[in-house]
Design an enzyme around this catalytic site. Structure first.
Site, PDB file in Angstrom:
ATOM      1  N   ARG A  81       0.851  -1.196   0.000  1.00 35.31           N
ATOM      2  CA  ARG A  81       0.000   0.000   0.000  1.00 35.31           C
ATOM      3  C   ARG A  81       0.884   1.242   0.000  1.00 35.31           C
ATOM      4  O   ARG A  81       1.639   1.487   0.940  1.00 35.31           O
ATOM      5  CB  ARG A  81      -0.912  -0.007   1.216  1.00 35.31           C
TER       6      ARG A  81
ATOM      7  N   HIS B 104      -7.797  -5.265   5.879  1.00 39.92           N
ATOM      8  CA  HIS B 104      -6.459  -5.262   5.299  1.00 39.92           C
ATOM      9  C   HIS B 104      -5.978  -6.674   4.969  1.00 39.92           C
ATOM     10  O   HIS B 104      -4.857  -6.863   4.526  1.00 39.92           O
ATOM     11  CB  HIS B 104      -5.465  -4.582   6.254  1.00 39.92           C
TER      12      HIS B 104
END
Length: 762
Positions: free
Chosen positions: A520, A699
């Protein structure tokens, strides 16, 4: 000659090559060998780049496939039992399972907890330890990467997270004290240092950033024991690296440890230099952190040179090193790729490669090289240009700031009196369900955005595409059975960048990527001037989405503290002032959303805890202006308008009173990875407003079932009144795919229905 060193370099690559390699591997499109080949190529490129920029000794082992704290845990075999069988069969798969969780036939394991790395927007994986934990070396990553660089003809300094910081950043699953494990851990560290010594490493860097925080006597004793133990055996010379602040009351401790060098941050804390020079024995190397490793502005080299010359006057040049303030992990790679920035603004900036060049300029000036003083002239000219530029200052913004009063930062009516008005307006069931805001940003969405930005998709066609995506998202939420909907945020690239693009005072890069966690990456905006909002930013899509449904639609905004924290912020005025300017711009947006018929407005502040200073003595001032800024943004609405906020990946125990002072009607928080442990703070404090504890971890690609979410909600209901509880994921769904999103949200809605039945009035 003065030595230029570096504490760490960005891992992701100038064009996010690591991100793409990781995600290809996770999708099963490339094998472990291909991933490792990309990683090796990046390391080689970065070592060469640093040498070309003028670094005498670059670091090694600063590279990571996911996170350096996770690397440390894996290196020393601190692998929780649930991953051990997999680690025996496939170490790389186990490593990623610890980071992301894993769900496949025969395996269903959640990820480790994740939280913020000190006061940065980088997330690290929290190691899980327990009493009696054993440590041993697993693999040889630090040695292997040192050998890689040496094969290229480059001598590096291996970097390791220091043993005391590692333990203090970990958690125990049984309530024992992490520092009780120090002796067991030190044996493994000593073994590694001895191996590095045999390999030929001249120096090793042990990062101990906790030394800039408040430490108790137990932690100080641990430092003394740890470094006495490490000094007792064969080892390379040790550079003890501190950063993100001043040593202050830990100065005597740090300078007395039996190490051969000390790094200090003179960007965050230039005032500590004189005390450090007095306390550090003259035989030790002093590494000066002179250029900012966390921001993108060209550094004031004249001031840095004054500090360097002062230090040189107190010790010989051979014992003085120049370095960034901290690892350059938090900075983009290379300004040379920014070809679309206008020349004036570009002249004010420096990315990682340029910052290393600044250090070489300083070293040359310190060594008296011919032409070195003249080479500093461009930095002086850039600083003067920025100081005088009319684009930095806005008289209307300053006048509005001067007119602010205390009443502008407070809701006029207490939450208890607002609550029935909101209940009447929204008509929600017990345990209302919602999401945090974003829905999956599919390849189709990203491709359309890229085509539009490149001019290959007309405005009208792009807006029609966004309308279709928004309607599909609304219909999907209705089918799933959510109570409070969101529009999905398909028009948004990033929760900060999207707003910055529509605010005056912000600029944007094309390749200014930094790592947030794993693959990310974010591209923080650059706040260069006074902030204002020329036009509404979100109203159109929120109004459109609300027109599609009878259910309440949340307006979605990023809060002022988070916009501040997740941007590269101007350094020519106090951060509090910049934050208030952002808050005023958001206040206007909140008012426009309310006028458009939006009755629930979420102002996300995931960075509130992240921005907390590392020293408790500085907390009250920060929390006062942070809470005030949220209040400025949120307090202009009617009592019946419900204000939400969201926070994630942080501990709230020690700031819970300030969280309550935000006076958000509903706060959603990340709690799934901690199995609702974070709710204890809200229970002990008797948090007065409503809470939405995250019931699943977005996540991770893992999809929890209804029973797992029911269990978590029962835990939440055991510590908070059921009538205060909302049901939601722990964060936005942007990075997930639609199949897993639907499955998880359907299970979440079913879990809420179970709880409604269990807590229905008799």
């Amino acid at each position: 000659m003065t030595t230029v060193t570096n504490l760490g370099f960005p891992r992701i690559g100038a064009r996010r090559e690591l991100k793409r390699a990781l995600e290809s591997h996770w999708r099963g499109e490339s094998d472990a060998a291909q991933l490792q080949a990309t990683a090796a190529a990046l390391r080689a490129r970065h070592w060469r780049l640093q040498r070309e920029a003028g670094v005498d000794v670059p670091p090694s082992n600063d590279f990571s496939l996911y996170d350096h704290v996770l690397d440390t845990a894996f290196l020393f075999d601190a692998i929780p039992e649930r991953y051990r069988a997999l680690a025996g069969r496939d170490p790389l798969a186990a490593y990623f399972a610890m980071a992301r969780g894993l769900q496949q036939p025969g395996i269903d394991v959640p990820a480790l907890e994740m939280t913020k790395w000190f006061d940065t927007n980088y997330h690290y994986l929290v190691p899980e330890l327990q009493a009696g934990q054993r440590f041993c070396l697993r693999g040889d990553k630090p040695l292997a990467e040192y050998r890689e660089a040496k094969a290229l003809g480059i001598e590096t300094r291996p970097v390791l997270l220091g043993p005391v910081s590692f333990l203090l950043l970990s958690k125990t699953t049984d309530g024992s004290e992490p520092l009780d494990l120090l002796e067991a851990l030190l044996s493994a560290y000593a073994q590694l240092l001895e191996a590095l010594k045999r390999e030929g490493a001249q120096w090793v860097q042990l990062d101990e950033p906790v030394l800039v925080q408040d430490l108790d006597d137990t932690a100080r004793t641990a430092f003394k024991r740890a470094y006495a133990h490490l000094a007792d055996g064969p080892h390379p010379d040790i550079l003890l690296a501190t950063y993100f602040g001043a040593l202050e009351d830990n100065l005597a401790l740090a300078t007395a440890l039996p190490v051969q060098g000390l790094h200090v941050d003179l960007v965050r804390a230039p005032e500590q230099l004189d005390a450090v020079l007095r306390a550090l024995p003259g035989s030790r190397v002093l590494s000066l952190g002179l250029v900012d490793g966390r921001n993108v502005w060209r550094n004031p080299l004249d001031g840095a040179l004054v500090l360097a010359r002062y230090a040189l006057g107190h010790r010989g040049g051979e014992r003085l090193w120049l370095a960034p303030s901290c690892s350059l992990l938090h900075c983009p790679v290379d300004l040379a790729l920014e070809r679309k920035l206008d020349a004036e603004l570009r002249g004010w900036l420096a990315f990682s490669r340029q910052k290393l060049g600044e250090l070489r300029l300083l070293a040359n000036a310190l060594d008296g090289h011919a032409g070195a003083e003249a080479a500093l002239a461009p930095a002086r000219a850039a600083a003067e240009s920025r100081r005088r530029s009319p684009r930095v200052h806005n008289a209307a913004v300053k006048a509005r700031m001067a007119a602010l009063t205390a009443a502008d930062a407070r809701r006029a009516t207490p939450h208890a009196r607002r609550l029935p008005l909101q209940a009447a307006a929204l008509r929600l069931p017990p345990f209302p369900t919602t999401t945090i805001g974003s829905f999956p940003q599919t390849p189709e969405v990203r491709e359309a955005r890229a085509r539009h930005r490149a001019g290959r998709l007309a405005d009208a066609d792009y807006e029609a595409f966004l309308a279709t995506q928004t309607e599909r998202c609304v219909r999907a939420q209705e089918r799933i059975g959510l109570d409070v909907l969101v529009h999905g945020e398909f028009e948004r690239n990033d929760m900060v960048e999207y707003f910055g693009e529509q605010l005056d005072g912000f600029a944007f890069t094309g390749n200014g990527w930094v790592q947030s966690y794993g693959s990310r990456c974010v591209k923080p905006p650059v706040i260069y001037g006074d902030v204002s909002r020329p036009a509404p930013m979100t109203v159109r899509w929120s109004r459109y989405a609300q027109s599609l449904t009878d259910r309440p639609m949340k307006g979605m905004l990023t809060g002022p503290v988070t916009v501040l924290q997740w941007s590269f912020v101007r350094d020519d005025q106090e951060r509090a002032q910049t934050c208030r300017q952002i808050a005023l711009a958001l206040r206007d947006e909140v008012a426009d959303l309310e006028a458009a018929g939006i009755r629930a407005i979420q102002i996300d502040e995931p960075a509130l805890r992240e921005g907390l200073p590392l020293r408790r003595a500085q907390w009250p001032d920060y929390l006062a202006w942070a809470v005030e800024a949220f209040g400025i943004a949120a307090s202009g609405v009617a009592d019946a308008t419900q204000i939400h906020t969201h926070m994630c990946y942080a501990q709230f125990n020690d700031i819970i009173d300030s969280v309550a002072a935000l006076d958000a009607d509903v706060i959603s928080i990340e709690t799934s990875r901690s199995r609702m442990e974070l709710l204890d703070a809200f229970a002990r404090f008797d948090y007065p407003n409503q809470v939405g504890p995250g019931v699943y971890d977005i996540h991770s690609p893992r999809v929890p079932d209804r029973a797992e979410m029911v269990e978590l909600l029962r835990r939440a209901a055991a510590v908070l009144p059921a009538e205060k509880l909302w049901v939601n994921p722990d964060c936005g769904l942007k990075t997930r795919g639609w199949p897993e999103t639907r499955a998880a949200l359907e299970a979440m809605v079913e879990a809420a229905q179970v709880l409604r039945g269990e807590f229905a009035p008799a």
